[in-house]
Design a protein around this motif. Structure first.
Motif, PDB file in Angstrom:
ATOM      1  N   MET A  28      24.786  -6.032  35.347  1.00  9.99           N
ATOM      2  CA  MET A  28      24.747  -4.909  36.299  1.00  9.99           C
ATOM      3  C   MET A  28      25.301  -3.639  35.648  1.00  9.99           C
ATOM      4  SD  MET A  28      25.864  -6.507  39.969  1.00  9.99           S
ATOM      5  CE  MET A  28      24.820  -7.703  40.822  1.00  9.99           C
ATOM      6  N   MET A  29      26.384  -3.782  34.901  1.00  9.43           N
ATOM      7  CA  MET A  29      26.971  -2.624  34.218  1.00  9.43           C
ATOM      8  C   MET A  29      25.953  -1.972  33.284  1.00  9.43           C
ATOM      9  SD  MET A  29      30.094  -2.627  31.450  1.00  9.43           S
ATOM     10  CE  MET A  29      29.063  -3.094  30.041  1.00  9.43           C
ATOM     11  N   VAL A  30      25.263  -2.799  32.493  1.00 10.60           N
ATOM     12  CA  VAL A  30      24.276  -2.242  31.558  1.00 10.60           C
ATOM     13  C   VAL A  30      23.164  -1.538  32.330  1.00 10.60           C
ATOM     14  CG1 VAL A  30      22.572  -2.784  29.779  1.00 10.60           C
ATOM     15  CG2 VAL A  30      24.791  -3.934  29.765  1.00 10.60           C
ATOM     16  N   GLU A  31      22.714  -2.161  33.423  1.00  7.76           N
ATOM     17  CA  GLU A  31      21.653  -1.546  34.239  1.00  7.76           C
ATOM     18  C   GLU A  31      22.091  -0.161  34.715  1.00  7.76           C
ATOM     19  OE1 GLU A  31      18.817  -3.662  34.857  1.00  7.76           O
ATOM     20  OE2 GLU A  31      17.788  -1.952  35.747  1.00  7.76           O
ATOM     21  N   LEU A  32      23.363  -0.041  35.105  1.00  9.03           N
ATOM     22  CA  LEU A  32      23.861   1.243  35.625  1.00  9.03           C
ATOM     23  C   LEU A  32      24.045   2.276  34.511  1.00  9.03           C
ATOM     24  CD1 LEU A  32      26.517  -0.238  38.077  1.00  9.03           C
ATOM     25  CD2 LEU A  32      24.473   1.046  38.757  1.00  9.03           C
ATOM     26  N   ILE A  33      24.644   1.872  33.392  1.00  9.88           N
ATOM     27  CA  ILE A  33      25.014   2.886  32.385  1.00  9.88           C
ATOM     28  C   ILE A  33      23.864   3.246  31.459  1.00  9.88           C
ATOM     29  CG2 ILE A  33      27.455   2.244  32.440  1.00  9.88           C
ATOM     30  CD1 ILE A  33      27.088   0.857  29.737  1.00  9.88           C
ATOM     31  N   ALA A  34      22.867   2.358  31.328  1.00  9.48           N
ATOM     32  CA  ALA A  34      21.749   2.695  30.442  1.00  9.48           C
ATOM     33  C   ALA A  34      20.544   3.199  31.238  1.00  9.48           C
ATOM     34  CB  ALA A  34      21.360   1.487  29.586  1.00  9.48           C
ATOM     35  N   ALA A  35      20.707   3.383  32.542  1.00  6.36           N
ATOM     36  CA  ALA A  35      19.612   3.937  33.360  1.00  6.36           C
ATOM     37  C   ALA A  35      20.156   5.086  34.235  1.00  6.36           C
ATOM     38  CB  ALA A  35      18.922   2.829  34.131  1.00  6.36           C
ATOM     39  N   PRO A  36      20.665   4.847  35.447  1.00  8.69           N
ATOM     40  CA  PRO A  36      21.089   5.986  36.268  1.00  8.69           C
ATOM     41  C   PRO A  36      22.065   6.942  35.567  1.00  8.69           C
ATOM     42  CG  PRO A  36      21.094   4.006  37.612  1.00  8.69           C
ATOM     43  CD  PRO A  36      20.784   3.575  36.202  1.00  8.69           C
ATOM     44  N   LEU A  37      23.034   6.395  34.840  1.00  3.83           N
ATOM     45  CA  LEU A  37      24.058   7.266  34.235  1.00  3.83           C
ATOM     46  C   LEU A  37      23.456   8.302  33.295  1.00  3.83           C
ATOM     47  CD1 LEU A  37      26.989   8.075  33.666  1.00  3.83           C
ATOM     48  CD2 LEU A  37      27.084   6.275  31.937  1.00  3.83           C
ATOM     49  N   ILE A  38      22.331   7.958  32.660  1.00  2.37           N
ATOM     50  CA  ILE A  38      21.732   8.916  31.719  1.00  2.37           C
ATOM     51  C   ILE A  38      20.436   9.504  32.285  1.00  2.37           C
ATOM     52  CG2 ILE A  38      22.867   7.906  29.707  1.00  2.37           C
ATOM     53  CD1 ILE A  38      20.239   6.476  29.036  1.00  2.37           C
ATOM     54  N   GLY A  39      20.246   9.304  33.592  1.00  2.00           N
ATOM     55  CA  GLY A  39      19.064   9.898  34.227  1.00  2.00           C
ATOM     56  C   GLY A  39      17.764   9.177  33.901  1.00  2.00           C
ATOM     57  N   GLU A  40      17.880   7.871  33.609  1.00  2.00           N
ATOM     58  CA  GLU A  40      16.685   7.084  33.282  1.00  2.00           C
ATOM     59  C   GLU A  40      16.390   6.087  34.406  1.00  2.00           C
ATOM     60  OE1 GLU A  40      14.190   6.217  31.487  1.00  2.00           O
ATOM     61  OE2 GLU A  40      14.169   7.711  29.889  1.00  2.00           O
ATOM     62  N   ALA A  41      15.216   5.459  34.350  1.00  3.51           N
ATOM     63  CA  ALA A  41      14.779   4.535  35.399  1.00  3.51           C
ATOM     64  C   ALA A  41      15.385   3.152  35.212  1.00  3.51           C
ATOM     65  CB  ALA A  41      13.262   4.430  35.391  1.00  3.51           C
ATOM     66  N   THR A  42      15.704   2.467  36.315  1.00  9.08           N
ATOM     67  CA  THR A  42      16.171   1.082  36.253  1.00  9.08           C
ATOM     68  C   THR A  42      15.014   0.164  35.854  1.00  9.08           C
ATOM     69  OG1 THR A  42      15.646   0.737  38.572  1.00  9.08           O
ATOM     70  CG2 THR A  42      17.888   1.467  38.078  1.00  9.08           C
ATOM     71  N   SER A  43      15.355  -1.079  35.483  1.00  4.20           N
ATOM     72  CA  SER A  43      14.326  -2.025  35.027  1.00  4.20           C
ATOM     73  C   SER A  43      13.310  -2.294  36.130  1.00  4.20           C
ATOM     74  CB  SER A  43      14.970  -3.329  34.558  1.00  4.20           C
ATOM     75  OG  SER A  43      15.615  -3.995  35.620  1.00  4.20           O
ATOM     76  N   ARG A  44      13.782  -2.300  37.375  1.00  9.05           N
ATOM     77  CA  ARG A  44      12.861  -2.569  38.481  1.00  9.05           C
ATOM     78  C   ARG A  44      11.901  -1.397  38.677  1.00  9.05           C
ATOM     79  NH1 ARG A  44      13.864  -4.955  44.526  1.00  9.05           N
ATOM     80  NH2 ARG A  44      14.469  -6.819  43.400  1.00  9.05           N
ATOM     81  N   ALA A  45      12.388  -0.184  38.551  1.00 11.49           N
ATOM     82  CA  ALA A  45      11.522   0.992  38.675  1.00 11.49           C
ATOM     83  C   ALA A  45      10.493   1.007  37.551  1.00 11.49           C
ATOM     84  CB  ALA A  45      12.354   2.269  38.671  1.00 11.49           C
ATOM     85  N   VAL A  46      10.931   0.637  36.342  1.00  7.52           N
ATOM     86  CA  VAL A  46      10.016   0.625  35.198  1.00  7.52           C
ATOM     87  C   VAL A  46       8.953  -0.446  35.370  1.00  7.52           C
ATOM     88  CG1 VAL A  46       9.871   0.071  32.732  1.00  7.52           C
ATOM     89  CG2 VAL A  46      11.659   1.614  33.567  1.00  7.52           C
ATOM     90  N   ALA A  47       9.351  -1.611  35.905  1.00  7.56           N
ATOM     91  CA  ALA A  47       8.402  -2.713  36.075  1.00  7.56           C
ATOM     92  C   ALA A  47       7.219  -2.271  36.923  1.00  7.56           C
ATOM     93  CB  ALA A  47       9.094  -3.917  36.708  1.00  7.56           C
ATOM     94  N   GLY A  48       7.473  -1.399  37.899  1.00  7.39           N
ATOM     95  CA  GLY A  48       6.401  -0.920  38.766  1.00  7.39           C
ATOM     96  C   GLY A  48       5.417  -0.004  38.064  1.00  7.39           C
ATOM     97  N   LEU A  49       5.795   0.491  36.870  1.00 12.35           N
ATOM     98  CA  LEU A  49       4.944   1.444  36.145  1.00 12.35           C
ATOM     99  C   LEU A  49       4.187   0.795  34.994  1.00 12.35           C
ATOM    100  CD1 LEU A  49       7.631   4.269  35.754  1.00 12.35           C
ATOM    101  CD2 LEU A  49       5.843   4.133  37.496  1.00 12.35           C
ATOM    102  N   ASP A  50       4.413  -0.505  34.746  1.00 12.37           N
ATOM    103  CA  ASP A  50       3.867  -1.127  33.535  1.00 12.37           C
ATOM    104  C   ASP A  50       2.342  -1.088  33.543  1.00 12.37           C
ATOM    105  OD1 ASP A  50       3.734  -2.382  31.128  1.00 12.37           O
ATOM    106  OD2 ASP A  50       4.322  -4.355  31.861  1.00 12.37           O
ATOM    107  N   ILE A  51       1.760  -0.717  32.372  1.00 13.01           N
ATOM    108  CA  ILE A  51       0.288  -0.687  32.270  1.00 13.01           C
ATOM    109  C   ILE A  51      -0.249  -1.921  31.543  1.00 13.01           C
ATOM    110  CG2 ILE A  51       0.130   1.845  32.393  1.00 13.01           C
ATOM    111  CD1 ILE A  51      -0.230   1.822  29.316  1.00 13.01           C
ATOM    112  N   HIS A  52       0.636  -2.868  31.215  1.00 16.75           N
ATOM    113  CA  HIS A  52       0.232  -4.176  30.672  1.00 16.75           C
ATOM    114  C   HIS A  52      -0.672  -4.067  29.446  1.00 16.75           C
ATOM    115  CE1 HIS A  52       2.190  -5.964  34.132  1.00 16.75           C
ATOM    116  NE2 HIS A  52       1.520  -5.123  34.905  1.00 16.75           N
ATOM    117  N   ASP A  53      -0.334  -3.164  28.540  1.00 14.57           N
ATOM    118  CA  ASP A  53      -1.086  -3.078  27.281  1.00 14.57           C
ATOM    119  C   ASP A  53      -0.381  -3.850  26.166  1.00 14.57           C
ATOM    120  OD1 ASP A  53       1.128  -1.537  26.960  1.00 14.57           O
ATOM    121  OD2 ASP A  53       0.112   0.234  26.172  1.00 14.57           O
ATOM    122  N   GLY A  54       0.763  -4.460  26.499  1.00 15.45           N
ATOM    123  CA  GLY A  54       1.507  -5.199  25.474  1.00 15.45           C
ATOM    124  C   GLY A  54       2.444  -4.329  24.668  1.00 15.45           C
ATOM    125  N   GLY A  55       2.468  -3.044  24.968  1.00 20.84           N
ATOM    126  CA  GLY A  55       3.352  -2.137  24.223  1.00 20.84           C
ATOM    127  C   GLY A  55       4.759  -2.158  24.781  1.00 20.84           C
TER     128      GLY A  55
END
Lengths: 337, 337
Positions: free
Chosen positions: A235-262
């Motif tokens: 949970m700490m990593v999720e908070l400090i490597a996403a919201p704390l630096i103005g980036e998206a959480t893993s769950r928000a990113v999962a919703g954007l995946d285009i499944h190209d394998g990249g």
């Protein structure tokens, strides 16, 4: 297993050529090639040439900006922000590193936030150069959303690795780097392919109940390592490597995946401390060496990263045996002339 | 269980009187009394009144400097050093906190090293005020030397807790605080008193082999939580809360113990980040609240520290029931008039 033995410089050149052939700018390609080569050198295969098809897929799909030039900005005397411009993370990390080290040397402590970049790489490769330059350092990144919190039943966090480096003047730094999940998704996938059951504590099925079936685990959720303590760290990593630096959480990113394998998009937080500033004249390095000597005096104990350093010595001398199946995947990524 | 119910302000006053009666300076006594009261308020009994006899023992033996006045120095714009002067850690932490917050607000990130002080207290009490003031914060301290590294057989590290706090505007912060050992020594002691076997993974006997016998565990070594990952974290804490700040490792401290029952000497490292500086306008707090809401939507999931906050509401209303056996130990520490 048939295959080809490549020298490390050949792996680096091969990677750079494949990425350049698919339009990646020279600076980005060189940074990714260095990371892929470092992973092969240390026998961390899951971050090595195996990732090259995914890097190329991201260029083909346009997920990654092939011409991105990271923009480094000193937000305060102690804080560096690097806008990765939608490129690959290794180029952003390299671009910001001198500013981070300068800030840490001036302030005692400094941090760096990478934003808008794409991650596939090992975190030890990010802290090791900082530790080699004399800085105590951390890196945190949010992985693919696949981990249920302790006491929960469904995916909430990424695999959320933590890396730490400690400088050891005259030798390789003390470095560790681990996912805060009990196991990586790749390890579960390997168990599935081998037809093996999972050890207890690795995963939940889609129904939220513990499972030892790799297929059900992949459809369900991984568990954090170490029960509620590992879950709190994730949970700490999720908070400090996403919201704390103005980036998206893993769950928000999962919703954007285009499944190209990249590689998925995301940020990264670095922290660096300069012990020369913080504890001058205290003999900090010698005190740490006494600690390491006491540790290594215990029979059977291996310090984190000792296996990687041994592999590095071996691959520098003998090269890397690349399996034929992987070589075939790589050859088609190169200019066909 | 017979006992006495005390209001929180009565606990604070009782603690201050007992310490003052044994010669502790007013500032030091007030800081320790606040910590003891906070622990009782949150039903963290092992850091509450139970510790008072040990605090007094340290004053009687002279282990702790009763008249210590912590000296706060801004080493760089981002780094604060507090020399505890041989007093108790809570006074040193309180003395340095304003400078740490000022440095973090100016720089985005800052750190504080406490040195030359004596620890008995809970780390959550150190990060919570920082998180309440809006700072993402960590605290690290080296515990009593009692933990064997993963793969090793004998004591090398302290119980080495890690605390983390995340500000939640309008509510209690997200805080966790855990030992990097699988269990605390006190938990093993309780199992011994109850005649119960230890769960697997808690400890090694004096021969270095795993044991479920609490007595053999207390003569041997505790194990880190979470296998090699928890062991790596414990090593990290040992390095950053001792050599990095010019303080002694747990093993070096163990050699100096005078066995008066008082708190061991040692340093502490704090790190604080100001999200208002680091991610201005990013909606960092709202993004984190969405993460917490997703977590809490999972049935049965409890966020770290929720139990403590519930206890706090209860003890503020109902007071704290102090067992008669403990009340007897405390009465003899007070002025007999």
């Amino acid at each position: 297993m048939t295959g080809t033995t490549l020298r490390l410089d050949e792996i680096e050149e091969l990677t750079r050529r494949a990425l350049g052939h698919h339009g990646l700018g020279a600076g980005q390609a060189a940074a990714v090639a260095r990371i892929v080569t470092a992973a092969e050198a240390d026998e961390c295969r899951s971050h090595g040439l195996y990732r090259l098809p995914g890097y190329v897929a991201a260029l083909r799909s346009g997920r990654v900006a092939a011409d991105a030039v990271p923009q480094v900005r000193r937000l305060t005397p102690g804080f560096v922000r690097v806008d990765g411009g939608g490129g690959f993370a290794p180029a952003a990390a390299e671009a910001g590193r001198p500013a981070l080290m300068e800030a840490a040397a001036a302030n005692g402590i400094a941090a760096m936030a990478l934003t808008r970049c794409h991650h596939f790489s090992a975190l030890w490769a990010d802290v090791e150069p900082l530790a080699e330059a004399g800085f105590v350092s951390w890196a945190f990144v949010v992985g693919q959303c696949s981990v249920a919190p302790f006491g929960g039943a469904t995916r909430l966090m990424g695999t959320n690795p933590i890396a730490f480096g400690w400088p050891r003047p005259g030798g390789h730094p003390f470095v560790f780097d681990f996912a805060t999940s009990a196991a990586a998704r790749g390890e579960v996938e390997l168990k599935r392919l081998a037809g093996e059951a999972l050890p207890p504590g690795w995963a939940l099925g889609p129904d939220g109940a513990p499972t030892d079936d790799p297929a059900r685990a992949l459809a369900g959720a991984l568990l954090p390592f170490g029960g509620h303590k590992g879950s709190a760290l994730s949970m700490m990593v999720e908070l400090i490597a996403a919201p704390l630096i103005g980036e998206a959480t893993s769950r928000a990113v999962a919703g954007l995946d285009i499944h190209d394998g990249g590689p998925p998009p995301g940020g990264e937080l670095f922290i660096a401390i300069d012990p020369k500033v913080v504890a001058p004249g205290s003999g900090w390095a010698d005190a740490a060496e006494r600690f390491f000597a006491d540790a290594s005096a215990q029979p059977g104990l291996r310090l984190p990263s000792e296996r990687r350093y041994a592999a590095r010595a071996r691959t520098r001398r003998d090269g890397v045996a690349v399996p034929e199946s992987l070589m075939e995947q790589i050859r088609v990524l190169l200019p066909q002339d």
